[in-house]
Write a protein that holds these residues in place. Sequence first.
Motif, mmCIF file in Angstrom:
data_model
loop_
_atom_site.group_PDB
_atom_site.id
_atom_site.type_symbol
_atom_site.label_atom_id
_atom_site.label_comp_id
_atom_site.label_asym_id
_atom_site.label_seq_id
_atom_site.Cartn_x
_atom_site.Cartn_y
_atom_site.Cartn_z
ATOM 1 N N TYR A 1 0.846 -1.191 0.000
ATOM 2 C CA TYR A 1 0.000 0.000 0.000
ATOM 3 C C TYR A 1 0.883 1.243 0.000
ATOM 4 O O TYR A 1 2.073 1.180 0.336
ATOM 5 C CB TYR A 1 -0.944 0.006 1.216
ATOM 6 C CG TYR A 1 -0.228 0.070 2.549
ATOM 7 C CD1 TYR A 1 0.316 -1.067 3.128
ATOM 8 C CD2 TYR A 1 -0.067 1.286 3.222
ATOM 9 C CE1 TYR A 1 0.982 -1.006 4.336
ATOM 10 C CE2 TYR A 1 0.594 1.351 4.437
ATOM 11 C CZ TYR A 1 1.113 0.200 4.981
ATOM 12 O OH TYR A 1 1.786 0.260 6.181
ATOM 13 N N THR A 2 0.263 2.336 -0.394
ATOM 14 C CA THR A 2 0.965 3.620 -0.448
ATOM 15 C C THR A 2 0.328 4.587 0.561
ATOM 16 O O THR A 2 -0.753 4.308 1.102
ATOM 17 C CB THR A 2 0.835 4.248 -1.849
ATOM 18 O OG1 THR A 2 -0.559 4.499 -2.085
ATOM 19 C CG2 THR A 2 1.360 3.308 -2.932
ATOM 20 N N ARG B 1 -1.123 7.214 -0.287
ATOM 21 C CA ARG B 1 -2.395 7.603 -0.912
ATOM 22 C C ARG B 1 -3.513 6.633 -0.509
ATOM 23 O O ARG B 1 -4.628 7.053 -0.188
ATOM 24 C CB ARG B 1 -2.194 7.599 -2.435
ATOM 25 C CG ARG B 1 -3.398 7.965 -3.242
ATOM 26 C CD ARG B 1 -2.985 8.025 -4.712
ATOM 27 N NE ARG B 1 -4.142 8.221 -5.560
ATOM 28 C CZ ARG B 1 -4.926 7.250 -5.997
ATOM 29 N NH1 ARG B 1 -4.669 6.001 -5.676
ATOM 30 N NH2 ARG B 1 -5.961 7.521 -6.757
ATOM 31 N N ASP B 2 -3.219 5.343 -0.510
ATOM 32 C CA ASP B 2 -4.223 4.346 -0.109
ATOM 33 C C ASP B 2 -4.659 4.583 1.339
ATOM 34 O O ASP B 2 -5.850 4.512 1.660
ATOM 35 C CB ASP B 2 -3.650 2.920 -0.207
ATOM 36 C CG ASP B 2 -3.200 2.569 -1.611
ATOM 37 O OD1 ASP B 2 -3.844 3.007 -2.578
ATOM 38 O OD2 ASP B 2 -2.182 1.851 -1.733
ATOM 39 N N LEU C 1 -6.850 7.717 1.496
ATOM 40 C CA LEU C 1 -8.182 7.445 0.927
ATOM 41 C C LEU C 1 -9.024 6.609 1.892
ATOM 42 O O LEU C 1 -10.223 6.827 2.038
ATOM 43 C CB LEU C 1 -8.054 6.705 -0.411
ATOM 44 C CG LEU C 1 -7.792 7.572 -1.623
ATOM 45 C CD1 LEU C 1 -7.523 6.700 -2.846
ATOM 46 C CD2 LEU C 1 -8.994 8.500 -1.885
ATOM 47 N N TYR C 2 -8.358 5.667 2.543
ATOM 48 C CA TYR C 2 -9.071 4.834 3.521
ATOM 49 C C TYR C 2 -9.624 5.707 4.652
ATOM 50 O O TYR C 2 -10.799 5.593 5.030
ATOM 51 C CB TYR C 2 -8.131 3.759 4.095
ATOM 52 C CG TYR C 2 -8.768 3.006 5.233
ATOM 53 C CD1 TYR C 2 -9.664 1.975 4.989
ATOM 54 C CD2 TYR C 2 -8.501 3.356 6.555
ATOM 55 C CE1 TYR C 2 -10.291 1.299 6.034
ATOM 56 C CE2 TYR C 2 -9.118 2.692 7.607
ATOM 57 C CZ TYR C 2 -10.008 1.670 7.339
ATOM 58 O OH TYR C 2 -10.626 1.019 8.371
ATOM 59 N N THR D 1 -8.550 -3.984 5.261
ATOM 60 C CA THR D 1 -8.863 -3.925 3.823
ATOM 61 C C THR D 1 -7.777 -4.663 3.033
ATOM 62 O O THR D 1 -8.053 -5.274 2.011
ATOM 63 C CB THR D 1 -8.985 -2.474 3.299
ATOM 64 O OG1 THR D 1 -7.714 -1.850 3.340
ATOM 65 C CG2 THR D 1 -9.963 -1.658 4.099
ATOM 66 N N LEU D 2 -6.538 -4.581 3.532
ATOM 67 C CA LEU D 2 -5.436 -5.239 2.818
ATOM 68 C C LEU D 2 -5.527 -6.763 2.935
ATOM 69 O O LEU D 2 -5.065 -7.490 2.058
ATOM 70 C CB LEU D 2 -4.091 -4.756 3.379
ATOM 71 C CG LEU D 2 -3.831 -3.257 3.229
ATOM 72 C CD1 LEU D 2 -2.625 -2.840 4.066
ATOM 73 C CD2 LEU D 2 -3.614 -2.899 1.759
ATOM 74 N N LEU E 1 -11.280 0.563 -1.887
ATOM 75 C CA LEU E 1 -10.117 0.178 -1.080
ATOM 76 C C LEU E 1 -9.857 -1.323 -1.119
ATOM 77 O O LEU E 1 -8.837 -1.777 -0.614
ATOM 78 C CB LEU E 1 -10.321 0.624 0.369
ATOM 79 C CG LEU E 1 -9.917 2.059 0.749
ATOM 80 C CD1 LEU E 1 -8.517 2.407 0.291
ATOM 81 C CD2 LEU E 1 -10.878 3.080 0.254
ATOM 82 N N GLY E 2 -10.807 -2.131 -1.638
ATOM 83 C CA GLY E 2 -10.491 -3.558 -1.742
ATOM 84 C C GLY E 2 -11.664 -4.524 -1.665
ATOM 85 O O GLY E 2 -11.594 -5.593 -2.240
#
Length: 279
Positions: free
Chosen positions: A19-20, A22-23, A26-27, A55-56, A170-171
């Motif tokens: 993940y970055t 940004r992720d 956003l989350y 989410t990951l 997100l996933g």
Amino acid sequence: MTSTRVWQGHDLGTRTVSYTERDAILYALAVGAGADRLDLVYERDLRVLPTFALTLAQWAPDALGTLGAFDVTTAVHGQQRLTVKGPLERAGELVTSARVTDVWDKGSAAVFDVRVDCDRFTATWSIFAPGAGGFGGARGPSAPSRPDRPADHRLTVPTHSRQAALYRLLGDRHAMHIDPEAAKAAGLPRPFLHGLCTLAAALLPLADTLGAHPADLAELEARFAAPVFPGDPLALHGWTGDDTGARFEASAGDGRSVLTGGHARFAPAAPTREETPDA
Ligand SMILES: C/C=C/C(=O)SCCNC(=O)CCNC(=O)[C@H](O)C(C)(C)COP(=O)(O)OP(=O)(O)OC[C@H]1O[C@@H](n2cnc3c(N)ncnc32)[C@H](O)[C@@H]1OP(=O)(O)O
């Protein structure tokens, strides 16, 4: 048809997820952090919410559905537990391993417990699968208890009409959260919110009320007792006790209990090696 019990102990394998920043931002926005929460939505000050890890790791319960353990068009997320072992970096990679720890027989339904382990957390998804029970297994845990005294805290948890549409990016792309027909196939009048989105949204005002930072979440559990529809504000009741957290429940505007048996504990995580002065 394969007996439900064969999934007990099933090894779902290992995946490296990345993940970055940004992720992570956003989350935080998707679960309701405001633009003024610079500590959650601005790179300069960023702390990553521990629930983002869920989410990951969503691949794990999804993999079990893809393997055919249950009908993915009707199964719903029933409960969640999370134990945080260390903070999430602003961006990075996590090596996650998953297996089915339990399969409970609720008669007309089965509950599959899928546990994900990683150096930063351990988490268990309970997936409630209608039609998969009746295989002669143990019934497993029952409904969580509720404190028998008035709540110490009464809060409002706002949800947003676009929240499921945003959160799914997100996933968790299950169709029932976006597609009215898929929601109907699952027995609901319209698309409903992801349980983990509701739970993370509830933690933001709860942490504020307890004087804790939401990124310091150490332990979490709750049952998704009824669907939440995006846009419905929730009433959250919290009970403080002996630990640095609270038990909590939430209900929708029409009085339905939507989160039950909630418990969240907050404690600043030990610094990682890179953050330790003179390490
Ligand atoms: C892939 C999807 C991802 C998502 O994010 S979906 C969105 C989040 N989840 C939801 O919105 C689900 C909301 N919850 C519900 O709608 C209901 O909740 C259920 C349909 C899951 C179950 O309701 P009912 O069929 O009426 O169950 P019962 O007759 O009250 O109980 C039967 C047994 O099942 C246990 N049970 C009930 N709810 C849950 C749950 N949410 N998670 C785990 N177990 C559950 C009970 O305790 C009992 O078992 P015992 O008789 O042994 O006590």
